[in-house]
Write a protein that holds these residues in place. Structure first.
Motif, PDB file in Angstrom:
ATOM      1  N   THR A 500       0.041   9.420   6.668  1.00 32.30           N
ATOM      2  CA  THR A 500       0.090   8.380   5.112  1.00 32.30           C
ATOM      3  C   THR A 500       0.868   9.025   3.492  1.00 32.30           C
ATOM      4  O   THR A 500       1.131  10.079   3.776  1.00 32.30           O
ATOM      5  CB  THR A 500      -1.859   8.397   4.546  1.00 32.30           C
ATOM      6  OG1 THR A 500      -1.921   9.901   5.198  1.00 32.30           O
ATOM      7  CG2 THR A 500      -2.081   8.178   5.346  1.00 32.30           C
ATOM      8  N   GLN A 523       6.446   1.538  -1.407  1.00 34.92           N
ATOM      9  CA  GLN A 523       6.263   0.246  -1.061  1.00 34.92           C
ATOM     10  C   GLN A 523       6.199  -0.586  -2.284  1.00 34.92           C
ATOM     11  O   GLN A 523       6.225  -1.773  -1.703  1.00 34.92           O
ATOM     12  CB  GLN A 523       4.387   0.753  -1.325  1.00 34.92           C
ATOM     13  CG  GLN A 523       4.101   1.513  -0.576  1.00 34.92           C
ATOM     14  CD  GLN A 523       2.376   1.900  -1.105  1.00 34.92           C
ATOM     15  OE1 GLN A 523       1.766   2.026  -1.738  1.00 34.92           O
ATOM     16  NE2 GLN A 523       1.815   2.322   0.250  1.00 34.92           N
ATOM     17  N   ASP A 569      -3.235  -0.745  -1.334  1.00 34.21           N
ATOM     18  CA  ASP A 569      -3.654   0.769  -1.137  1.00 34.21           C
ATOM     19  C   ASP A 569      -4.545   1.704  -1.270  1.00 34.21           C
ATOM     20  O   ASP A 569      -4.617   1.638  -3.009  1.00 34.21           O
ATOM     21  CB  ASP A 569      -2.447   1.757  -1.502  1.00 34.21           C
ATOM     22  CG  ASP A 569      -2.028   3.649  -1.133  1.00 34.21           C
ATOM     23  OD1 ASP A 569      -2.778   3.301  -0.604  1.00 34.21           O
ATOM     24  OD2 ASP A 569      -0.878   3.032  -1.654  1.00 34.21           O
ATOM     25  N   ASN A 571      -5.057   4.901  -0.869  1.00 31.94           N
ATOM     26  CA  ASN A 571      -5.056   5.896  -0.317  1.00 31.94           C
ATOM     27  C   ASN A 571      -5.247   6.699  -1.747  1.00 31.94           C
ATOM     28  O   ASN A 571      -5.012   7.809  -1.800  1.00 31.94           O
ATOM     29  CB  ASN A 571      -4.071   5.979   0.222  1.00 31.94           C
ATOM     30  CG  ASN A 571      -3.832   7.558   0.990  1.00 31.94           C
ATOM     31  OD1 ASN A 571      -5.184   8.329   1.455  1.00 31.94           O
ATOM     32  ND2 ASN A 571      -2.446   7.856   1.027  1.00 31.94           N
TER      33      ASN A 571
END
Lengths: 1123, 493
Positions: A500, A523, A569, A571
């Motif tokens: 990640t 991304q 996302d 994260n």
């Protein structure tokens, strides 16, 4: 009709694009036109000769050698004069000729040559003379006029540069060609010869493009800057705008963002208005609705760029000319021109010019902890976790890589007796130093012209462009990409062991609620595409003798497509809870019709030109966008709109109209080349204003006196040109939001658009968002212009000095919006006034012989002042910075637009005694919270406390002076060109540093904070480490004002042209290689990425560093081939 | 020659047709304006929805409003908004960004409401019920705008209907007394016009009870205690506004049907984001982690009071945030104070087919009947003596838990305790303390300097509450600057 036009534009784009794609692999090359300095010299020489029994022809030969005079005569006639004796001392040429010719033959003395007439007996001996005309490089010149002196007999050179003419063997030919010195050739019995033409040295015979026509530069009475296409070609820039930087006085190119394809702003003679201050861009007679049109033009297609600076020259475009006019003229073929193919190609790489020094993880860890120790409180997580004291990532270097630029283009040009053509195709591809940031452009141009019948000429220009780009937000102080790189914690890895992306999420309040810039880039999945057609067709009909009619229909249409996929996302600190795909489409187009007459007549010493007619242009636009949220499968293969789970938005508008109607006229009068006058008038109607207020009337005049053409100047031979011009005029600006005379009610559904939720279902909502101003009308700019031009040393040295004073009146500003009006956007009102005045200097020198060189320098000094707003204390605010919404820029009456506004400081408090004794804090309730190592703010109003009322003017981001310096060198086959630019006398606000040294934020810090205040005498500029914000040490203050002065070498190009003989062997007519550097170096004391910061909020915020894209240094290698 | 003549003619025709005047008289498409909108019943209903829209704006209720309770001893600001720190530590000045944002949004509420009040009179045909409701909603919302203005800034300008019609907004301040009268007048009209309750499709609209509740609060802040009792008892007597069966359901998805919620911000996933959730839940769980409860608040709860677990997340608490099959544990690294508000932490449970992460279909309560119960109790204690409010206090306590011992002979100390635990994090505490401080019931300056009233990182700081300066925030400096002398700053700033 409009629909058909659009369809054509799109349908044709495809095959053309395919063709250009093929071209991508094709070859390239570069051509540079070198300035040729003429050898002509004028003089008033005296002769002392003592000759016995010498042939007259020999005497003339000797005179020619010893003087600057050239003699043209019939050899046979002179031979008949036989031998003479000549004894003269300090005799003029007239006296010498009298003595030797003794009235036996007629002759005439001109200022640089002497023609001795032939014997009338031989007059009828007609020969067919054949010749060829070439330039200094031996290239043939096509369409050159060849005329038998004293007659109407003439010819022009054909596609091979050859001519034939019937003439007596002792005749004299005058050979002339625009841009070249006129050649006088004595036939002298020859029937075949080659004439080498030399280019004119000075600009005086140059033709410049003005609105609705052209004029000779010497006749110009206004202020026009002209940049030759050859000066700005093959520079590794996406738009001609960037290439113009530094090349003309009074023209300031403001770089706003270094992203590939990012548009720069053009400011002509300062910022003339708080509204859209970009000049009007006219491409081949089509005024563009959008100043970014320049980035759609292949710079190598440009023949010249003219910048109309003063009222008189731009008034013909009165409608939209208040900010000046940029006229772009693209290349065309000429009649009877041999087909020429030119290929350009270059390739290069680019890097950032700078990194900001930041703390590494161990130092940051130490300073973060010091905050708690100083505040005497327990250290919070994660600053007790040694994981965060290990350096893992330099975020700047993690995202700033190597950029690439590639360009290839081909042009084919030529013409026959009745048609001309110019065709080009180009491919430009720039990859930014940030991955996935790019700008690509394919463009094709077809320009042609046809003399259908003697009474009608038609022609057209078509430009088709496909552009594709992607860029990142670099302006936000919450999510900006470079901002994030400068703030993200260096102990976080780019990628974690589990694959990640590194994240600050777990301690976002301590590490910053920002996302990993690396993850943002990885991304990113977005693009913008643009399809544009700019085209015009024209017909020209000579109605009667000197009267011409011209009709011009223009079309400018753009279709834009946007695609953005935001992947889910959770994260990162700023989570994206669901994947969303947004697609949008916009369409704008305009239709232009110009109908005008041109009358050009010379009567004795008077020369009159009149241009006048009618123009109308309408604009339409529409947009559509849709978004879906929720992608069960977010792989790239499924990222299409239909795959989204829920429709998020679907919105669109249709047919947003605006229109302009105009009548215009311009009269030019020249008496004897000495007295010049131009009178211009334009009446414009704009749909942006309410009926009744639509029409604006814009008059302008200018006069000129060519002092150098006066009789009393004849003997002052060191001055070759002297012209004084002056003028005044009024111009309009209507570039504000349309329909402001009507209020707006916005009806919508959802969060941002007034909707709400009842019973678990979305409900439409409505609110008034804008009130109306039924009185809104034209903003007007009145400009005075005085200019003195002088040429010296046979026009080798040209100088000019210009003074201008521009007053913008009835400036449209939003009526002051008090908070009690809520969120209403107030309409603009014609309230304010603004002044720009200044001086422009230009100096150019061309010299050298074998080593030819030119130096051109220009400087502009502009002072901007807002002379009236709503009232003496009124101001126009601007965008705010950072989490605590700090105001940085305010525009006040009496100050320059976008000045900095905040607190003044006087160093840091070094001891508690200084705080106790400071009268500035005597009434300040925060006094007990202020500690040594905090900033000592200045109590400007002397009320014993520091608050908002102590804020004051801190600096001006508008440069006092901008300079440009261009130099060229040519030696044998080598050439060198350099362009330097500079800005002086401006302040910048380093907002990024303001946050970068602020320890109360959760972010990484600038490396300089290692030198923070730690005790008396340790620092007077970098405050102590603390979490306490009681003194607000990092409020907007002069601590973060820096000088924005810089001087830079924008471009340096060194080229080598292989010798013509060698080129011929390879069947090429010309081949040149070059290397070019862009942003080669910059001398500046500014501590941020670049002092070229540009605008960050319309015209009301400038020079504020919010971590914009850094300056990029690129080096390219290229070649230009002529087949 | 003939050709030329033809050309001339053609030229003239082209000029003639091209200069058609209609090129300048253009019509806007797809945009409404005040000449063609607010003319029908639908327009009015939409206009009223437009007033509600402001409740969900980030710079109004969800962020800006919570900051005005940041100074309280209930929670710590957290986050990196330095302007919030100044509000927390009472070092703010008139340039503070929150002080600035707040102003415009409240006046926008006032102005949108006035527009409806003025427009509705001109609608020729409109159902009487919708007309009364819409008028009532507009009067209520205008009162609510002034109510928040009055609490935060004290003396503020009143934009009259005439001022609004003339777009005259640069107006001098009225006194707090005048503003209160304005609010009272609007609320009385709202009470007359609003329905008592709504069907399912209109859930979320303000009702007669909402107006009664706000009027009760107004009277309390006005120190008109008898009027507060009269008004409050009307609400308490009405079963439409009964307390919810459990305390917790006011703060779960189930609350959308709760009778207790008098006013709320209605959310809808993907359409209306529920900012309270985002602002209050920890960073790691998808929020911003602002407004972290302080130790003092945690200490305030009685040992067997289940409202503690419903209000706070303390270290070791379990919660299903929906990210996997296991429940998540609240750990100390999720908050600087060791606590987070659970009240606003509403998540889709793991495996939900509706969505994942924070649940935005939940309504954020802005006013609950329990608040009014306790205000009436307070008014009774203060007018009739200790014990007068026992019945109401015990209703609230019994609803919270049957395990909680009923109060008897409760005085202000018990009432203050009850208000704090019942309404923690709902924006009442700072205003309550100031209200009580003004009548010498508490010493706010002392309370704010207790170590348990401060976050760990603020332990070294002294918070100085100056009377009367800090009872009100300053008028935004930028508004003073823009008004050209018409708007005067509050005293002491």
């Amino acid at each position: 009709m409009k629909k058909i036009k659009k369809a054509i534009a799109v349908r044709n784009a495809r095959p053309v694009l395919q063709f250009i794609l093929l071209m991508k692999v094709a070859f390239l090359f570069v051509m540079v036109t070198c300035l040729q300095v003429s050898a002509h010299v004028y003089s008033q020489q005296k002769f002392s000769l003592d000759l016995k029994q010498t042939e007259v022809s020999s005497i003339l030969t000797r005179l020619q050698k010893e003087s600057d005079y050239r003699f043209f005569y019939n050899y046979a006639s002179i031979k008949k004069l036989g031998k003479v004796n000549l004894q003269v001392k300090d005799a003029s040429i007239d006296e010498v000729l009298k003595a030797i010719i003794d009235n036996r033959l007629p002759y005439k003395i001109a200022d640089d040559h002497v023609v001795v007439f032939y014997d009338p007996e031989n007059m009828n001996a007609q020969l067919t003379i054949r010749g060829k005309v070439v330039d200094k490089n031996g290239l043939t010149l096509i369409g050159v006029s060849v005329k038998l002196q004293g007659t109407n007999v003439g010819a022009t050179t054909n596609a091979n540069g050859e001519f034939s003419i019937k003439a007596p063997d002792n005749g004299i030919l005058e050979i002339s060609y625009i841009g070249y010195e006129k050649q006088i050739v004595q036939i002298g019995g020859r029937t075949s010869f080659t004439v080498t033409m030399a280019e004119t040295n000075a600009n005086l015979n140059e033709v410049v493009v003005v609105g609705y026509g052209t004029t000779k530069k010497i006749d110009v009475t206004g202020s026009i800057a002209s940049v030759k296409g050859s000066d700005i070609q093959n520079l590794p820039v996406s738009s001609v705008t960037q290439a113009l930087d530094g090349r003309a006085s009074g023209v300031n190119i403001v770089r706003n963002d270094g992203s590939p394809g990012a548009a720069s702003s053009i400011r002509i003679r300062g910022t003339g208005t708080i509204n859209d201050a970009n000049p009007l861009v006219v491409i081949d007679g089509v005024p563009s609705s959008n100043p970014d049109a320049l980035s759609d033009v292949n710079p190598n297609d440009i023949a010249s760029v003219e910048i109309l600076k003063d009222a008189s020259s731009s008034a013909i475009y009165g409608t939209r000319a208040a900010n000046g006019v940029v006229l772009v003229t693209t290349k065309r073929g000429t009649y009877s021109q041999k087909l020429t193919t030119t290929i350009n190609a270059y390739t290069g790489i680019s890097h950032t010019t700078k990194y900001i020094d930041l703390l590494t993880a161990p130092d940051l860890y130490q300073l973060k902890r010091e905050r708690y120790t100083n505040d005497n409180v327990t250290i919070e997580a994660p600053w007790d976790d040694p994981y965060y004291s290990t350096q893992r990532t330099d975020w700047q270097r993690a995202i700033l890589g190597t950029g690439k630029v590639n360009n290839a283009d081909i042009s084919i040009t030529g013409g026959n007796e009745t048609s001309t053509y110019y065709f080009s195709s180009s491919y430009y591809d720039e990859k930014g130093i940030l991955d996935k940031a790019y700008f690509k452009r394919f463009s094709t141009r077809i320009n042609s012209e046809h003399q259908l019948k003697p009474w009608i000429k038609v022609g057209q220009n078509i430009q088709l462009t496909y552009g594709e780009s992607n860029s990142y937000d670099n302006l936000s102080s919450q999510t900006g990409l470079l901002f994030s790189a400068l703030r993200f914690n260096p102990a976080i890895p780019t990628v974690n062991d589990d694959g990640t992306y590194g994240s600050s999420k777990d301690f976002a309040n301590q590490l910053g609620d920002i996302n990993s810039p690396y993850a943002t880039i990885q991304q990113n999945d977005a693009y913008n595409r643009k399809y544009r057609a700019i085209a015009n067709v024209f017909a020209e009909i000579p109605i009667y003798k000197d009267l011409k009619f011209r009709a011009n229909y223009g079309f400018d249409g753009t279709i834009g497509r946007g695609y953005q996929f935001n992947i889910m996302d959770t994260n990162q600190a700023r989570q994206t809870t669901n994947s969303t795909l947004t697609q949008s489409e916009t369409e704008t187009y305009s239709n232009l019709l110009d109908l005008f007459l041109t009358y050009d007549k010379t009567i004795k010493k008077s020369h009159i030109t009149f241009t006048g007619g009618y123009s109308s242009q309408n604009f339409r636009g529409s947009n559509f966008s849709a978004a879906r949220v929720g992608y069960d499968n977010a792989t790239t293969a499924q990222r299409v709109l239909s795959q989204g789970n829920t429709l998020l938005t679907a919105a669109g508008t249709a047919d947003d109209p605006t229109g302009l109607q105009s009548v215009f006229g311009r009269a030019f009068y020249d008496y004897d080349g000495r007295f010049l006058a131009t009178l211009t008038f334009r009446a414009d109607g704009s749909s942006r204003f309410a009926p009744g207020n639509q029409w604006g009337y814009f008059p302008a005049f200018s006069i000129g006196w060519r002092i150098s053409n006066e009789a009393f100047m004849k003997d002052i031979d060191w001055i070759s040109n002297l012209k004084l011009t002056g003028g005044w005029g009024e111009l309009g600006n209507q570039n504000v939001k349309p329909f402001q005379y009507i209020s707006t009610v916005v009806v919508g559904n959802g969060y941002g658009t007034n909707g709400y939720t009842f019973g678990g279902a979305g409900a439409n909502g409505a609110a008034i968002t804008k009130t109306a101003n039924p009185d809104i009308t034209w903003e007007r700019a009145a400009m005075t212009n005085v200019s003195l031009e002088a040429g010296f040393l046979k026009n080798k040295l040209n100088t000019s000095v210009t003074y201008f004073d521009k007053n913008t009146n009835d400036m449209l500003i939003p009526a002051v919006q008090v908070g009690t009006a809520g969120l209403l956007t107030p309409p603009d009102r014609n309230i304010a006034t603004m002044n720009n005045h200044g001086i422009e200097l230009e100096i150019n020198y061309n010299g050298g012989n074998e080593l030819k060189y030119s130096v051109g320098a220009n400087a502009s000094f502009v002072k901007n002042k807002v002379t009236k707003l709503y009232g003496p204390n009124a101001f126009i605010g601007s965008t705010v910075y950072g989490r605590s919404s700090q105001e940085i820029s305010r525009t006040y009456e009496g100050q320059s637009i976008a000045s900095f506004y905040g607190w003044k400081t006087a160093g840091l408090y070094q001891t508690q005694a200084e705080i106790d004794a400071d009268p500035s804090l005597s009434n300040d309730s925060r006094k007990s919270a202020i500690k040594p190592g905090d900033v000592r703010f200045v109590d400007v109003n002397g009320d014993g406390l520091i608050d908002g009322k102590d804020r004051t003017y801190l600096g001006n981001p508008n440069p006092k002076a901008t300079v440009g310096l261009q130099t060229t060198l040519n030696y044998k086959n080598f050439d060198l060109a350099a362009n330097f630019t500079g800005s002086f006398g401006l302040s910048l606000y380093n907002a990024d540093r303001m946050q970068g040294i602020d320890p109360t934020y959760s972010f990484n810090l600038y490396a300089e904070t290692i030198n923070r205040w730690t005790g008396p005498g340790t620092s007077n500029t970098i405050p102590r480490m603390t979490l306490d914000r009681a003194n607000d040490n990092y409020r907007t203050s002069d601590l973060f004002i820096e000088s924005g002065n810089y001087f830079s070498l924008k471009n340096l190009t060194i080229g080598y042209t292989i010798p013509a003989t060698l080129a011929k062997k390879t069947t090429l007519s010309n081949l040149r290689f070059y290397v070019s550097g862009q942003n080669v170096f910059m001398i500046t004391n500014y501590s941020g990425y670049t002092p070229e910061l540009g605008y960050t909020n319309g015209n009301v915020q400038r020079g504020v560093d919010v971590a914009q894209y850094p300056s990029v240094r690129s080096f390219t290698f290229g070649l230009t081939v002529k087949l | 020659m003939k050709t030329k003549l033809t050309l001339y003619t053609l030229f003239l025709i082209v000029i003639g047709t091209a200069s058609c005047k209609k090129d300048l008289d253009l019509d806007q498409k797809g945009v409404y304006n005040t000449d063609n909108y607010f003319k029908t019943e639908t327009d009015i209903v939409n206009g009223v929805s437009g007033i509600y829209n402001l409740l969900q704006q980030e710079d109004y209720i969800s962020h800006a409003e919570t900051t005005f309770d940041v100074a309280s001893d209930d929670y710590w600001r957290s986050g990196d908004h330095s302007e919030d720190e100044a509000i927390e530590n009472l070092t703010y000045d008139a340039s503070n960004a929150q002080v600035n944002y707040s102003w415009r949004y409240k006046y926008e509420t006032v102005n949108r409401s006035t527009n409806i009040i003025l427009s509705i009179q001109k609608i020729p045909t409109m159902s009487a019920a919708i007309k009364a409701r819409s008028l009532g909603e507009a009067y209520f919302m205008r009162a609510f705008g002034y109510w928040r203005l009055m609490l935060i800034y004290g003396d503020v300008p009143i934009i009259t209907d005439e001022d609004y019609a003339n777009l005259n907004f640069n107006i001098a301040k009225s006194t707090t007394e005048q503003v209160r009268k304005q609010i009272e007048s609007d609320l009385l009209k709202a009470i007359d016009n609003l329905p008592e309750s709504y069907g399912a499709s209109d859930r979320g609209r303000v009702s007669k009870g909402t107006a009664l509740g706000l009027l009760t609060k107004l009277y309390m802040y006005w120190e008109k205690l008898p009027e507060a009792i009269t008004t409050g008892e009307k609400l308490i007597a009405n079963s439409n506004y009964a307390l919810a069966a459990t305390y917790t359901e006011n703060f779960t998805r189930a609350n959308v049907n709760s009778t207790e919620i008098l006013m709320s911000v209605q959310g809808l996933q993907n359409v209306v984001t529920n900012d309270y959730t985002i602002y209050y839940i920890p960073r790691a769980w998808g929020g911003y982690g602002f407004s972290q409860p302080l130790q003092g608040l945690a200490n305030e709860f009685e040992a067997n009071d289940p409202r503690k677990a419903a209000t706070l997340l303390s270290v070791g608490d379990q919660i299903d945030i929906g990210d996997d099959a296991n429940t998540d544990t609240f750990t100390s690294d999720l908050s600087s104070t060791g606590f987070a508000f659970r009240k606003y932490a509403v998540f889709y449970p793991f495996g939900s087919t509706e969505g994942s992460g924070p649940d935005h279909n939940y309504a954020v309560p802005l006013m609950r009947s329990a608040d009014i119960y306790l205000l009436v109790a307070e008014a009774k204690i203060r007018t009739q003596g200790a014990g007068a409010g026992d019945a109401l206090i015990n209703q609230v306590r019994r609803r919270a838990s049957s395990a909680l011992a009923p109060v008897s002979g409760a005085g202000m100390a018990q009432l203050i305790h009850e208000r704090r635990v019942e309404l923690a994090g709902e924006g009442e505490r700072h205003q309550d303390l100031m209200r009580w401080d003004k009548v010498n019931l508490v010493n706010i300056a002392a309370i704010y300097n207790l170590p348990i009233s401060k976050a760990p990182v603020d332990q070294g700081k002294t918070v100085t509450f100056l009377r009367p300066k800090h009872y009100y925030y300053p008028i935004p400096q930028v508004e003073i600057d823009k008004s050209g002398g018409i708007l005067k700053q509050n005293p002491n700033y």
